[in-house]
Enzyme design. Structure first.
Site, mmCIF file in Angstrom:
data_model
loop_
_atom_site.group_PDB
_atom_site.id
_atom_site.type_symbol
_atom_site.label_atom_id
_atom_site.label_comp_id
_atom_site.label_asym_id
_atom_site.label_seq_id
_atom_site.Cartn_x
_atom_site.Cartn_y
_atom_site.Cartn_z
ATOM 1 N N ASP A 217 -3.935 5.643 6.743
ATOM 2 C CA ASP A 217 -4.638 6.197 7.317
ATOM 3 C C ASP A 217 -5.554 6.376 8.536
ATOM 4 O O ASP A 217 -4.726 5.876 9.572
ATOM 5 C CB ASP A 217 -4.765 7.048 5.799
ATOM 6 N N PHE B 286 -1.450 15.685 4.992
ATOM 7 C CA PHE B 286 -2.066 15.061 3.700
ATOM 8 C C PHE B 286 -0.838 15.098 2.191
ATOM 9 O O PHE B 286 -0.567 16.487 1.851
ATOM 10 C CB PHE B 286 -2.591 16.263 2.364
ATOM 11 N N GLU C 38 0.637 -1.627 0.375
ATOM 12 C CA GLU C 38 -0.163 0.297 -0.283
ATOM 13 C C GLU C 38 0.783 1.792 -0.002
ATOM 14 O O GLU C 38 1.790 1.181 0.182
ATOM 15 C CB GLU C 38 -0.814 -0.283 1.970
HETATM 16 P P1 IMP Z 1 -7.502 3.802 4.772
HETATM 17 O O1 IMP Z 1 -8.444 3.339 4.473
HETATM 18 O O2 IMP Z 1 -7.996 5.491 5.908
HETATM 19 O O3 IMP Z 1 -5.987 4.117 5.522
HETATM 20 O O4 IMP Z 1 -7.100 4.896 3.405
HETATM 21 C C1 IMP Z 1 -6.313 4.446 2.792
HETATM 22 C C2 IMP Z 1 -5.955 5.110 1.906
HETATM 23 O O5 IMP Z 1 -6.747 6.892 1.513
HETATM 24 C C3 IMP Z 1 -4.973 5.247 0.863
HETATM 25 O O6 IMP Z 1 -4.754 4.187 0.266
HETATM 26 C C4 IMP Z 1 -4.775 6.928 0.202
HETATM 27 O O7 IMP Z 1 -5.608 6.213 -1.339
HETATM 28 C C5 IMP Z 1 -6.108 7.469 0.766
HETATM 29 N N1 IMP Z 1 -4.904 8.694 1.079
HETATM 30 C C6 IMP Z 1 -4.836 8.698 2.791
HETATM 31 N N2 IMP Z 1 -4.367 9.747 3.552
HETATM 32 C C7 IMP Z 1 -3.275 9.977 2.324
HETATM 33 C C8 IMP Z 1 -2.774 11.421 1.578
HETATM 34 O O8 IMP Z 1 -2.431 12.421 2.947
HETATM 35 N N3 IMP Z 1 -2.421 12.094 0.579
HETATM 36 C C9 IMP Z 1 -2.881 10.800 -0.183
HETATM 37 N N4 IMP Z 1 -3.561 9.716 -0.168
HETATM 38 C C10 IMP Z 1 -4.229 9.454 0.657
HETATM 39 MG MG MG Z 2 -4.488 4.066 -1.195
#
Ligand code: IMP
Ligand code: MG
Length: 174
Positions: free
Chosen positions: A100, A149, A96
């Site tokens: 996040d 971000f 991945e």
């Molecule tokens: P999670 O399900 O919230 O862990 O989401 C993860 C996904 O959110 C990642 O695979 C990214 O596509 C997107 N994402 C989360 N934070 C960022 C960031 O700071 N920049 C760009 N994409 C992000």
């Molecule tokens: Mg992603």
């Protein structure tokens, strides 16, 4: 145009990926690994990582979506493109770009566990531990970063900046 501030320079990213590649090669010595690239963000990292793993590597791709053009999570994970190959008896590593909230990986791991792999581990380029909502065990992390971000090395802001060879912070967005 947004402004991008360098957070992790290219040399540091490359060096760290080499280290993680060596660690994986050691952990899987005498075995084979099946890397699952989570599109689109994981694609740059997956290629760089795969080149630095010395045990036999096979690759497959999957696309899930938990976000729109927006930077906030909708909390919904949807399979946009499924894997081409079976996971039966494979030693899987999900690759991945960033963990996040943890929702995407928690969901993915559970889903893929049901397909009969021998093992599943998770490898991420970036981790934002302070944002975790759903517990997920990450086996390999290149960098833990603060809650900002970021873009570059596969990560986008409204589909832009994936091609930056470093990790940068987008300034002036909510
Ligand atoms: P999670 O399900 O919230 O862990 O989401 C993860 C996904 O959110 C990642 O695979 C990214 O596509 C997107 N994402 C989360 N934070 C960022 C960031 O700071 N920049 C760009 N994409 C992000
Ligand atoms: Mg992603």
């Amino acid at each position: 145009m947004e402004k991008i501030r360098v957070l992790i320079p290219e040399e540091d990213v490359d060096r760290k990926i080499s280290e993680i590649g060596a660690e994986i090669s050691k952990d899987y010595a005498g075995r084979e690994v099946h890397l699952i690239c989570v599109l689109k963000g994981g694609v740059f990292f997956t290629c760089e990582l795969a080149k630095r793993i010395s045990v036999p590597v096979s690759l497959d791709f999957m696309s899930v979506s938990s976000y729109g053009a927006d930077t906030k999570s909708s909390g919904v994970v949807r399979i946009v493109k499924d894997l081409d190959e079976s996971l039966k008896d494979k030693e899987v590593i999900i690759v991945e770009d960033i963990v996040d909230s943890g929702r995407t990986l928690a969901y993915l791991k559970e889903l893929l566990m049901d397909r009969g792999p021998k093992s599943i581990r998770i490898c991420t380029l970036l981790d934002k531990p302070s944002r975790r909502v759903k517990a997920v065990n990450v086996d390999y992390t290149c960098f833990s970063i603060p809650d900002e971000f970021v873009v570059g090395y596969g990560l986008d802001y409204a589909q832009k900046y994936r091609n930056l060879p470093y990790i940068g912070v987008v300034e002036g967005i909510e």
